[in-house]
Design a protein around this motif. Structure first.
Motif, PDB file in Angstrom:
ATOM      1  N   SER A  33     -30.819 -25.303 -79.841  1.00  0.00           N
ATOM      2  CA  SER A  33     -30.024 -26.440 -80.296  1.00  0.00           C
ATOM      3  C   SER A  33     -30.930 -27.336 -81.151  1.00  0.00           C
ATOM      4  CB  SER A  33     -29.513 -27.216 -79.081  1.00  0.00           C
ATOM      5  OG  SER A  33     -28.855 -28.383 -79.492  1.00  0.00           O
ATOM      6  N   GLY A  34     -30.454 -27.705 -82.326  1.00  0.00           N
ATOM      7  CA  GLY A  34     -31.244 -28.557 -83.214  1.00  0.00           C
ATOM      8  C   GLY A  34     -32.260 -27.799 -84.056  1.00  0.00           C
ATOM      9  N   LYS A  37     -29.573 -24.240 -87.388  1.00  0.00           N
ATOM     10  CA  LYS A  37     -28.597 -23.169 -87.668  1.00  0.00           C
ATOM     11  C   LYS A  37     -27.444 -23.675 -88.546  1.00  0.00           C
ATOM     12  CE  LYS A  37     -27.686 -22.572 -83.261  1.00  0.00           C
ATOM     13  NZ  LYS A  37     -28.542 -23.626 -82.679  1.00  0.00           N
ATOM     14  N   SER A  38     -26.808 -24.762 -88.118  1.00  0.00           N
ATOM     15  CA  SER A  38     -25.629 -25.273 -88.840  1.00  0.00           C
ATOM     16  C   SER A  38     -26.018 -25.782 -90.211  1.00  0.00           C
ATOM     17  CB  SER A  38     -24.976 -26.420 -88.057  1.00  0.00           C
ATOM     18  OG  SER A  38     -24.649 -25.995 -86.770  1.00  0.00           O
ATOM     19  N   PHE A  73     -21.436 -23.279 -70.088  1.00  0.00           N
ATOM     20  CA  PHE A  73     -22.754 -22.840 -70.561  1.00  0.00           C
ATOM     21  C   PHE A  73     -23.507 -22.055 -69.476  1.00  0.00           C
ATOM     22  CE2 PHE A  73     -21.498 -25.988 -73.607  1.00  0.00           C
ATOM     23  CZ  PHE A  73     -21.939 -25.443 -74.810  1.00  0.00           C
ATOM     24  N   ASN A  81     -18.706 -15.880 -74.634  1.00  0.00           N
ATOM     25  CA  ASN A  81     -18.597 -16.638 -75.888  1.00  0.00           C
ATOM     26  C   ASN A  81     -19.051 -15.759 -77.063  1.00  0.00           C
ATOM     27  OD1 ASN A  81     -18.389 -19.050 -77.522  1.00  0.00           O
ATOM     28  ND2 ASN A  81     -20.592 -19.376 -77.317  1.00  0.00           N
ATOM     29  N   ILE A  82     -20.221 -15.199 -76.938  1.00  0.00           N
ATOM     30  CA  ILE A  82     -20.791 -14.411 -78.039  1.00  0.00           C
ATOM     31  C   ILE A  82     -20.031 -13.094 -78.224  1.00  0.00           C
ATOM     32  CG2 ILE A  82     -22.902 -13.252 -78.875  1.00  0.00           C
ATOM     33  CD1 ILE A  82     -22.902 -16.411 -78.912  1.00  0.00           C
ATOM     34  N   ALA A 102     -23.232 -19.705 -86.484  1.00  0.00           N
ATOM     35  CA  ALA A 102     -24.287 -20.624 -86.008  1.00  0.00           C
ATOM     36  C   ALA A 102     -24.107 -20.886 -84.520  1.00  0.00           C
ATOM     37  CB  ALA A 102     -24.231 -21.914 -86.814  1.00  0.00           C
ATOM     38  N   PHE A 103     -24.591 -19.949 -83.721  1.00  0.00           N
ATOM     39  CA  PHE A 103     -24.538 -20.104 -82.258  1.00  0.00           C
ATOM     40  C   PHE A 103     -25.941 -19.871 -81.701  1.00  0.00           C
ATOM     41  CE2 PHE A 103     -20.405 -18.903 -83.751  1.00  0.00           C
ATOM     42  CZ  PHE A 103     -19.592 -19.828 -83.118  1.00  0.00           C
ATOM     43  N   ILE A 104     -26.235 -20.557 -80.611  1.00  0.00           N
ATOM     44  CA  ILE A 104     -27.563 -20.377 -80.013  1.00  0.00           C
ATOM     45  C   ILE A 104     -27.778 -18.898 -79.730  1.00  0.00           C
ATOM     46  CG2 ILE A 104     -29.055 -20.924 -78.046  1.00  0.00           C
ATOM     47  CD1 ILE A 104     -27.631 -23.609 -77.794  1.00  0.00           C
ATOM     48  N   SER A 105     -26.764 -18.259 -79.174  1.00  0.00           N
ATOM     49  CA  SER A 105     -26.803 -16.824 -78.800  1.00  0.00           C
ATOM     50  C   SER A 105     -28.158 -16.466 -78.174  1.00  0.00           C
ATOM     51  CB  SER A 105     -26.467 -15.927 -79.985  1.00  0.00           C
ATOM     52  OG  SER A 105     -27.069 -16.318 -81.189  1.00  0.00           O
ATOM     53  N   PRO A 106     -28.399 -16.971 -76.959  1.00  0.00           N
ATOM     54  CA  PRO A 106     -29.741 -16.893 -76.367  1.00  0.00           C
ATOM     55  C   PRO A 106     -30.138 -15.522 -75.822  1.00  0.00           C
ATOM     56  CG  PRO A 106     -28.219 -17.921 -74.824  1.00  0.00           C
ATOM     57  CD  PRO A 106     -27.451 -17.712 -76.094  1.00  0.00           C
ATOM     58  N   LYS A 141     -28.250 -34.708 -81.431  1.00  0.00           N
ATOM     59  CA  LYS A 141     -27.065 -35.185 -80.696  1.00  0.00           C
ATOM     60  C   LYS A 141     -27.434 -35.930 -79.409  1.00  0.00           C
ATOM     61  CE  LYS A 141     -24.731 -31.018 -82.353  1.00  0.00           C
ATOM     62  NZ  LYS A 141     -24.329 -29.648 -81.951  1.00  0.00           N
ATOM     63  N   LYS A 153     -26.839 -29.926 -67.238  1.00  0.00           N
ATOM     64  CA  LYS A 153     -27.499 -28.780 -66.575  1.00  0.00           C
ATOM     65  C   LYS A 153     -27.456 -27.567 -67.495  1.00  0.00           C
ATOM     66  CE  LYS A 153     -28.127 -30.883 -62.586  1.00  0.00           C
ATOM     67  NZ  LYS A 153     -29.375 -31.666 -62.612  1.00  0.00           N
ATOM     68  N   PHE A 155     -29.399 -26.427 -69.838  1.00  0.00           N
ATOM     69  CA  PHE A 155     -29.586 -26.675 -71.268  1.00  0.00           C
ATOM     70  C   PHE A 155     -30.638 -25.715 -71.816  1.00  0.00           C
ATOM     71  CE2 PHE A 155     -30.551 -28.789 -75.242  1.00  0.00           C
ATOM     72  CZ  PHE A 155     -29.282 -29.157 -75.660  1.00  0.00           C
ATOM     73  N   THR A 156     -30.271 -25.038 -72.913  1.00  0.00           N
ATOM     74  CA  THR A 156     -31.165 -24.019 -73.493  1.00  0.00           C
ATOM     75  C   THR A 156     -32.539 -24.604 -73.817  1.00  0.00           C
ATOM     76  OG1 THR A 156     -29.212 -23.008 -74.483  1.00  0.00           O
ATOM     77  CG2 THR A 156     -31.358 -22.257 -75.302  1.00  0.00           C
TER      78      THR A 156
HETATM   79  N1  LIG Z   1     -26.099 -26.658 -71.679  1.00  0.00           N
HETATM   80  C1  LIG Z   1     -26.118 -26.536 -73.026  1.00  0.00           C
HETATM   81  N2  LIG Z   1     -27.034 -25.736 -73.616  1.00  0.00           N
HETATM   82  C2  LIG Z   1     -27.051 -25.614 -74.954  1.00  0.00           C
HETATM   83  N3  LIG Z   1     -26.196 -26.263 -75.796  1.00  0.00           N
HETATM   84  C3  LIG Z   1     -25.261 -27.068 -75.235  1.00  0.00           C
HETATM   85  C4  LIG Z   1     -25.192 -27.252 -73.838  1.00  0.00           C
HETATM   86  N4  LIG Z   1     -24.175 -28.114 -73.577  1.00  0.00           N
HETATM   87  C5  LIG Z   1     -23.636 -28.452 -74.754  1.00  0.00           C
HETATM   88  N5  LIG Z   1     -24.280 -27.834 -75.763  1.00  0.00           N
HETATM   89  C6  LIG Z   1     -23.867 -27.941 -77.179  1.00  0.00           C
HETATM   90  O1  LIG Z   1     -23.229 -26.696 -77.456  1.00  0.00           O
HETATM   91  C7  LIG Z   1     -23.819 -26.047 -78.578  1.00  0.00           C
HETATM   92  C8  LIG Z   1     -24.220 -24.607 -78.244  1.00  0.00           C
HETATM   93  O2  LIG Z   1     -23.087 -23.797 -78.147  1.00  0.00           O
HETATM   94  P1  LIG Z   1     -23.180 -22.243 -78.466  1.00  0.00           P
HETATM   95  O3  LIG Z   1     -21.785 -21.720 -78.387  1.00  0.00           O
HETATM   96  O4  LIG Z   1     -23.916 -22.049 -79.732  1.00  0.00           O
HETATM   97  O5  LIG Z   1     -24.078 -21.722 -77.245  1.00  0.00           O
HETATM   98  S1  LIG Z   1     -24.262 -20.231 -76.724  1.00  0.00           S
HETATM   99  O6  LIG Z   1     -24.497 -19.368 -77.897  1.00  0.00           O
HETATM  100  O7  LIG Z   1     -23.052 -19.850 -75.998  1.00  0.00           O
HETATM  101  O8  LIG Z   1     -25.437 -20.277 -75.835  1.00  0.00           O
HETATM  102  C9  LIG Z   1     -25.065 -26.821 -78.940  1.00  0.00           C
HETATM  103  O9  LIG Z   1     -24.920 -27.026 -80.329  1.00  0.00           O
HETATM  104  P2  LIG Z   1     -26.096 -26.804 -81.376  1.00  0.00           P
HETATM  105  O10 LIG Z   1     -26.950 -28.012 -81.211  1.00  0.00           O
HETATM  106  O11 LIG Z   1     -25.384 -26.790 -82.692  1.00  0.00           O
HETATM  107  O12 LIG Z   1     -26.810 -25.517 -81.117  1.00  0.00           O
HETATM  108  C10 LIG Z   1     -24.988 -28.127 -78.166  1.00  0.00           C
HETATM  109  O13 LIG Z   1     -24.575 -29.164 -79.007  1.00  0.00           O
END
Ligand SMILES: Nc1ncnc2c1ncn2[C@@H]1O[C@H](COP(=O)(O)OS(=O)(=O)O)[C@@H](OP(=O)(O)O)[C@H]1O
Ligand SMILES: Nc1ncnc2c1ncn2[C@@H]1O[C@H](COP(=O)(O)OP(=O)(O)O)[C@@H](O)[C@H]1O
Length: 197
Positions: A33-34, A37-38, A73, A81-82, A102-106, A141, A153, A155-156
């Motif tokens: 996140s951050g 990607k976007s 999450f 989701n992915i 643009a997804f984290i897709s961890p 954000k 909780k 959080f990636t």
């Molecule tokens: N717990 C947790 N962990 C990570 N991110 C969180 C969480 N809760 C909300 N967010 C917000 O959701 C965005 C990530 O969603 P994704 O669909 O890309 O995530 S994933 O691929 O399913 O892991 C992510 O957006 P980006 O900052 O654009 O990556 C966050 O704003």
């Protein structure tokens, strides 16, 4: 699947590509996140769009707010989701569109699943490799601060894993390149693939 009989439609992907004069593919941005990607997807899309290429961005705004509303999450929901996004991307590729996602897709396993779903030849993985410290300092954000305080909780990067791609098609370090430089590198890597229909 029982009683499901696919229809052979008259117009297929190749017809669409021939008509529009460019190819379709998925440019899959993965990163924390951050990480950027976007921002990168948006800037690259603007560049492609100006050249008359049919593009579409898949991101949280149009997926987690709609199709995947209700998914959390947890590891399991992130995987679902992915998986669904991979199926949507496949449809767009068939429709002749260049998809920027643009997804984290961890998880490596789900990125691999998307690669297989859309076809390896249509998939270009971009690892937006921005260190956690930089993402956390940006805190676009304010979510990292909340996660550190324990208000969010799973959080990636904090208390949920990110499996860094071992062999991405491209790695972008946004803390070392400007946005313009990063878009230039991206464009150079994908433009010939898109243009040969
Ligand atoms: N717990 C947790 N962990 C990570 N991110 C969180 C969480 N809760 C909300 N967010 C917000 O959701 C965005 C990530 O969603 P994704 O669909 O890309 O995530 S994933 O691929 O399913 O892991 C992510 O957006 P980006 O900052 O654009 O990556 C966050 O704003
Ligand atoms: N070279 C760069 N590429 C992309 N974003 C950058 C870059 N340098 C700084 N940034 C900033 O980093 C932030 C990334 O946020 P965002 O694109 O929303 O990330 P993500 O979609 O991965 O959560 C933005 O505020 C953006 O302006």
């Amino acid at each position: 699947m029982e009683h499901i009989h696919p229809h052979q439609h008259k117009i297929v992907r190749q017809d669409r590509l021939r008509k529009q004069g460019h190819g379709s593919m998925v440019i899959w941005f993965t990163g924390l996140s951050g990480s950027g990607k976007s921002t990168l997807a948006s800037a690259l899309e603007a560049r492609l769009f100006e050249e008359g290429i049919r593009t579409y961005i898949l991101d949280g705004d149009n997926i987690r707010a709609g199709l995947n509303k209700g998914l959390s999450f947890s590891d399991e929901d992130r995987k679902e989701n992915i998986r669904r996004i991979g199926e949507v991307a496949k449809l767009f590729v068939d429709a002749g569109v260049v998809v920027l996602s643009a997804f984290i897709s961890p998880f490596a396993s789900e990125r691999q699943l998307v690669r297989e779903t859309v076809g390896a030849e249509n998939y270009f993985e971009v690892f937006v490799d921005t260190p956690l410290e930089v993402c956390e300092q940006r805190d676009v954000k304010g979510l990292y601060e909340k996660a550190r305080r324990g208000e969010i909780k799973n959080f990636t990067g904090i208390d949920s894993p990110f499996e860094a791609p071992q062999a991405p098609d491209l790695r972008i370090e946004t803390h070392k390149l400007s946005l313009e430089e990063a878009v230039e590198v991206l464009y150079k890597n994908i433009s010939t693939r898109i243009k040969k229909a």
